[in-house]
Design a protein around this motif. Structure first.
Motif, PDB file in Angstrom:
ATOM      1  N   VAL A  97      20.226 -14.385  89.045  1.00 58.56           N
ATOM      2  CA  VAL A  97      19.606 -15.517  88.348  1.00 58.56           C
ATOM      3  C   VAL A  97      18.143 -15.235  88.052  1.00 58.56           C
ATOM      4  O   VAL A  97      17.408 -16.114  87.641  1.00 58.56           O
ATOM      5  N   ASP A  98      17.708 -13.992  88.275  1.00 60.63           N
ATOM      6  CA  ASP A  98      16.350 -13.606  87.923  1.00 60.63           C
ATOM      7  C   ASP A  98      16.397 -13.021  86.514  1.00 60.63           C
ATOM      8  O   ASP A  98      16.874 -11.908  86.315  1.00 60.63           O
ATOM      9  N   PRO A  99      15.943 -13.761  85.533  1.00 67.50           N
ATOM     10  CA  PRO A  99      16.255 -13.417  84.150  1.00 67.50           C
ATOM     11  C   PRO A  99      15.192 -12.554  83.483  1.00 67.50           C
ATOM     12  O   PRO A  99      14.131 -12.278  84.051  1.00 67.50           O
ATOM     13  N   VAL A 100      15.490 -12.170  82.260  1.00 59.85           N
ATOM     14  CA  VAL A 100      14.479 -11.543  81.411  1.00 59.85           C
ATOM     15  C   VAL A 100      13.606 -12.650  80.823  1.00 59.85           C
ATOM     16  O   VAL A 100      14.090 -13.727  80.486  1.00 59.85           O
ATOM     17  N   ASN A 101      12.305 -12.366  80.751  1.00 60.81           N
ATOM     18  CA  ASN A 101      11.355 -13.360  80.228  1.00 60.81           C
ATOM     19  C   ASN A 101      10.680 -12.781  78.990  1.00 60.81           C
ATOM     20  O   ASN A 101       9.696 -12.049  79.078  1.00 60.81           O
ATOM     21  N   PHE A 102      11.209 -13.117  77.815  1.00 57.56           N
ATOM     22  CA  PHE A 102      10.670 -12.581  76.577  1.00 57.56           C
ATOM     23  C   PHE A 102       9.281 -13.137  76.256  1.00 57.56           C
ATOM     24  O   PHE A 102       8.587 -12.595  75.395  1.00 57.56           O
ATOM     25  N   ASN A 103       8.875 -14.195  76.952  1.00 58.44           N
ATOM     26  CA  ASN A 103       7.522 -14.732  76.748  1.00 58.44           C
ATOM     27  C   ASN A 103       6.453 -13.710  77.108  1.00 58.44           C
ATOM     28  O   ASN A 103       5.343 -13.750  76.572  1.00 58.44           O
ATOM     29  N   ARG A 104       6.769 -12.799  78.025  1.00 57.96           N
ATOM     30  CA  ARG A 104       5.744 -11.853  78.491  1.00 57.96           C
ATOM     31  C   ARG A 104       5.368 -10.827  77.421  1.00 57.96           C
ATOM     32  O   ARG A 104       4.394 -10.095  77.583  1.00 57.96           O
ATOM     33  N   LEU A 105       6.137 -10.768  76.349  1.00 55.52           N
ATOM     34  CA  LEU A 105       5.769  -9.890  75.246  1.00 55.52           C
ATOM     35  C   LEU A 105       4.396 -10.243  74.672  1.00 55.52           C
ATOM     36  O   LEU A 105       3.779  -9.429  73.982  1.00 55.52           O
ATOM     37  N   ARG A 106       3.915 -11.453  74.952  1.00 54.38           N
ATOM     38  CA  ARG A 106       2.609 -11.863  74.411  1.00 54.38           C
ATOM     39  C   ARG A 106       1.452 -11.169  75.106  1.00 54.38           C
ATOM     40  O   ARG A 106       0.340 -11.134  74.574  1.00 54.38           O
TER      41      ARG A 106
END
Length: 668
Positions: A540-549
Motif C-alpha cells: 500500500v506504499d504507492p508511487v507518488n507522481f507529485n514528486r516529479l515537481r
C-alpha cells in the motif's frame, strides 16, 4: 486458437467440475432491480443439464433460458460447498469461475434452503445478443478492436524497456495529507494519451491532460501488477479471485456509477499497441484467494497450506489456497473438448491465459513466484501454449516473452526451456552494492561484480532476452529491497542524485531487458515504513507522481528519459556483444569501462564507482586517459548521450571523470 470451452461459453452457461452433483446445480440469473429494496426480485433459477458424454460438465443453452435480446444479465451458479475446512453441506451461490466480468456492487444472495449461506461472491455479468453470450461491462459496453495491424510493429524482446506499475498511487487530500488511491485503467491511460486526464488523480500535474508521463519517458513495454479481478482494494492484487475477469476496482473510477473494467483495459492495451508499447500481464498461479473453485471443488483444485499433502510441501499460500498441479483425472479437456487425462488446475490456467491472449491481446506474460507453483512441467506447458496462441495470431517469436519471477534465479528454468526469461534479482543485488563502492555476496572482486552486473552471460545466461534486470521491483519490503532512493539514504548517501543516475546507466547499458519500477525514474521515496518485509505495508506504499515537481527529481527524470530513448533505438544495445576495455583500481579509484557492440555500431560507457575525480576538471589540460578507447571510424563521431553533446576529437578517451558518475559515448 480455438479453445472448446471458450467456444461453448459463447452459447451456453457452462459449469465445469462441480464436486457434489447429487443436488442438481442451477443457474441464478436476472436483471438488477435498482429501484427496489430487493435488487434480485427479477432473478430466477434454471436447472443445469448434465452432459451425457462428460458427467463433470453441466450446462444450459442460452437460447433455452428465455433471455431478452440485447439485455445485460447478472448471474451465479447454485452449488454445494465442498471446502473440507468449512461447514459441510452448505448451499451457496458462487461466481462463475470463468466469468469474463464481475460486478462487486452486487454480492450473491443467500439461497432459500435451510442450509443456504452467504458466499459474498460478486455477480457474473454477460450480454445476450443475437443468440450469443458476449462479454461486456455491467451497462452493456463491449470491447471493440480497431487498427489491428500492430503485431509486427511492436518492439522485439531485445529492445524492450519495461515499466512495472503498481495500480496503487498517492493523492494529496484537501487537508494536505497523503492518501492512497487506486490508479484505475483510465488513470493509467493518461500516462500515455495526451488527450486524457486521470479521473481520480486530476490534481496530479504529471497525470493531467497534455502530459502523458510514460510517453515522454519513452518506455516500450508496460507491466501492470495483476489486473485479473481480486478482493484486494488498496493492495497489489496478487490474491486473484476471478481469473478471466479484469479487476473490478481498476475499472471503477470514483466518478462513475458503474464499472467499465473490460473496455477500459482494452482501450489501454489498444493505446499501448498504437504507440508501439507491449503489454505484459502479471499472472499469479501458485495460489488464489476466494476463487469459486475453493467451494465448487476444493479437492480437485486445491491443497491447504501447511497440510500433509505432498503438493503443499515448501509452498506459501499468502492467506489463500494453493493450486494442485499434479492431480491427474480422466474427463473433459477444456482446450480440445475431448476426453483424456488432465490436471484440473493446469487446464483452468490454460483457459485463463487463452482468454487473455485472444480477448485482451496481451503480448507478454510475467509469472509470479515460479518455485511456489512447484511444477516445472506445468510452467513449460503454460509457456508453450501461450507461445502457440501468439504464433497462431500472427505474432513473431521475438515479439513475445514469458518471464518467470523467482528471486533465487534458478537457471534450470532457462536451460531446460521451461521459460523464456527470468527476473534477475542478482542484478539488483550487485547494482546496489557497486553504487556504494562495495562488493556483493556474488563475488569478492569489485571488477567482477561490475562484469556480472553488465553482462548476464557471466551469470550463466546465454542471451540478453533471458533476463529482466532491475534496480528495484515491487517487492520493496525489508532492508535492501526498498526503493533506490531510500536504499541510498539508509546507507548514509544523502546526495542521492549522482548514484541514482549511475545506477540507471548500468541498468540501461547492460545486457538484458531493463525494467523500471514506477517512480524510480525520478527518485521517488517511500511514504510508509516498509522495513518489515512480511507486512502488507509494501503493498500500500504507492508511487507518488507529485514528486516529479521537485527540481532535482526532474533532473533525474530527464536523464533517465535520454537513456531510455537511447536504449530502445541504438543497435549496439540490442546485441550481446560486450567487452570490458579498462579497469582502474589504483589510489582509491574504481573505474570500469565497457564497450557494447562492434565496428561502427558501438557504445562505450565510462563508469566511476568512487569518490575520485580528475583534479581541476575544468582546466582544459586536465584529463583521464583510457588507453584502449576505440578509434573513431571515418565519417563518424562520438556523442555523449546523458548530456546530449558531441565530443571534440581531441577529447575522445581523455575527458575528465567525476565522482560517482558515468558517461555514455555512442558512435553517430
Amino acid at each position: 486458437m480455438l479453445v472448446n470451452f471458450l467456444q461453448r461459453k459463447q452459447i451456453e452457461f457452462i459449469l465445469w467440475r462441480p464436486k457434489i452433483t447429487e443436488t442438481q446445480p442451477t443457474l441464478l440469473i436476472g436483471t438488477i432491480a435498482t429501484s427496489s429494496h430487493n435488487p434480485y426480485e427479477n432473478f430466477r433459477e434454471i436447472p443445469l443439464q448434465q452432459s451425457k458424454e462428460f458427467p463433470e460438465l453441466w450446462f444450459i443453452a442460452a437460447n433455452q433460458c428465455n433471455l431478452q435480446d440485447g439485455q445485460v444479465y447478472f448471474y451465479w451458479f447454485k452449488i454445494i460447498n465442498t471446502n473440507p475446512y468449512e461447514n459441510q453441506a452448505q448451499i451457496m451461490y458462487c461466481t462463475d469461475p470463468t466469468a469474463t466480468t464481475v460486478d462487486r456492487r452486487f454480492l450473491a444472495p443467500i439461497p432459500p434452503e435451510n442450509q443456504g449461506v452467504a458466499s459474498f461472491d460478486p455477480a457474473s455479468v454477460i450480454l445476450y445478443q443475437k443468440g450469443k453470450l458476449i462479454p461486456c461491462d455491467p451497462q452493456g459496453e463491449t470491447v471493440t478492436w480497431e487498427n489491428n495491424d500492430y503485431l509486427n510493429n511492436l518492439p522485439p524482446n531485445n529492445r524492450l524497456v519495461i515499466y512495472e506499475l503498481p495500480p496503487r498511487w498517492t493523492i494529496i487530500a484537501p487537508s494536505g495529507e497523503t492518501e492512497v488511491g487506486i490508479g484505475t485503467f483510465q488513470d493509467v491511460l493518461s500516462l500515455f494519451d495526451t488527450n486524457c486526464t486521470a479521473p481520480d488523480f486530476s490534481e496530479v500535474e504529471a497525470l493531467r491532460k497534455g502530459c502523458a508521463h510514460l510517453r515522454e519517458l519513452g518506455i516500450n513495454a508496460l507491466e501492470l501488477l495483476p489486473v485479473s479481478d481480486s478482493d484486494d482494494k488498496f493492495e497489489w492484487g496478487y490474491g486473484t479471485a476471478n481469473y478471466l475477469a479484469a479487476d473490478f476496482d481498476l475499472g471503477h473510477p470514483k466518478t462513475q456509477i458503474a464499472p467499465t473494467a473490460s473496455v477500459d483495459l482494452a482501450k489501454l492495451i489498444q493505446t499501448c499497441h498504437q504507440q508501439g508499447v507491449r503489454f505484459f500481464i502479471d499472472v499469479v498461479m501458485a495460489f488464489s484467494r476466494n476463487n469459486p473453485y475453493r467451494n465448487l471443488n476444493f479437492s480437485d483444485f486445491y491443497v491447504r497450506y501447511n497440510s500433509n499433502d505432498p503438493e503443499g510441501f515448501n509452498r506459501e499460500s499468502f492467506g489463500g489456497d494453493l493450486f494442485k498441479y499434479n492431480y491427474w483425472v480422466e474427463g473433459y479437456q477444456p482446450l480440445s473438448g475431448e476426453k483424456g487425462s488432465l490436471v484440473p488446475s493446469r487446464e483452468y490456467m490454460k483457459v485463463f491465459i487463452a482468454h487473455w491472449l485472444e480477448y485482451y491481446r496481451v503480448d507478454g506474460i510475467r509469472i509470479d513466484s515460479v518455485n511456489n507453483i512447484s511444477n516445472y512441467d506445468f510452467v513449460e506447458e503454460f509457456k508453450n501454449l501461450s507461445r502457440e496462441i501468439w504464433k497462431q495470431r500472427g505474432g513473431s517469436s521475438d515479439r513475445f516473452l514469458v518471464v518467470g519471477e523467482e528471486l533465487s534465479v534458478p537457471l534450470a528454468l532457462i536451460q531446460q526451456n521451461r521459460l523464456d526469461s527470468l527476473w534477475n534479482e542478482h542484478f539488483k543485488t550487485i547494482a546496489r552494492k557497486v553504487i556504494l563502492g562495495q562488493n556483493s555476496y556474488l563475488d569478492n572482486s569489485f571488477e567482477w561484480n561490475v562484469k556480472k552486473l553488465i553482462d548476464c552471460r557471466f551469470l550463466g545466461f546465454t542471451d540478453g532476452s533471458q533476463v529482466v534486470n532491475y534496480l528495484t521491483s515491487h517487492d520493496v519490503g525489508g532492508f535492501g529491497n526498498e526503493r533506490l532512493y531510500n536504499y541510498l539514504v539508509n546507507n548514509g548517501v544523502y546526495d542521492s542524485e549522482k548514484r541514482i543516475k549511475l545506477a540507471f546507466v548500468c541498468l540501461l547499458t547492460a545486457v538484458g531487458i531493463p525494467m523500471i519500477l514506477a517512480g524510480d525514474e525520478f527518485g521517488d521515496r517511500h511514504d510508509l515504513d516498509i522495513s518489515d518485509e512480511h507486512s502488507n505495508k509494501k503493498q500500500v506504499d504507492p508511487v507518488n507522481f507529485n514528486r516529479l515537481r521537485d527540481d532535482w527529481r526532474q533532473r533525474i527524470f530527464q536523464y533517465v528519459t535520454r537513456l531510455v530513448r537511447f536504449r530502445t533505438t541504438f543497435d549496439a544495445l540490442a546485441v550481446n556483444d560486450t567487452n570490458f576495455i579498462h579497469g582502474d583500481f589504483n589510489e582509491g579509484k574504481r573505474v570500469v569501462v565497457w564497450q557494447r557492440g562492434v565496428g561502427e555500431n558501438m557504445v562505450v560507457v565510462v563508469a566511476n564507482f568512487s569518490d575520485y575525480g580528475t583534479p581541476n576538471p575544468v582546466n582544459p589540460t586536465s584529463e583521464y586517459v583510457i588507453p584502449n578507447f576505440p578509434s573513431t571510424p571515418v565519417g563518424k563521431q562520438w556523442q555523449e548521450i546523458t548530456q546530449n553533446r558531441l565530443v571534440p576529437s581531441e577529447w575522445i578517451g581523455r575527458e575528465p571523470i567525476f565522482p560517482w558518475e558515468a558517461k555514455v559515448y555512442a558512435l553517430v
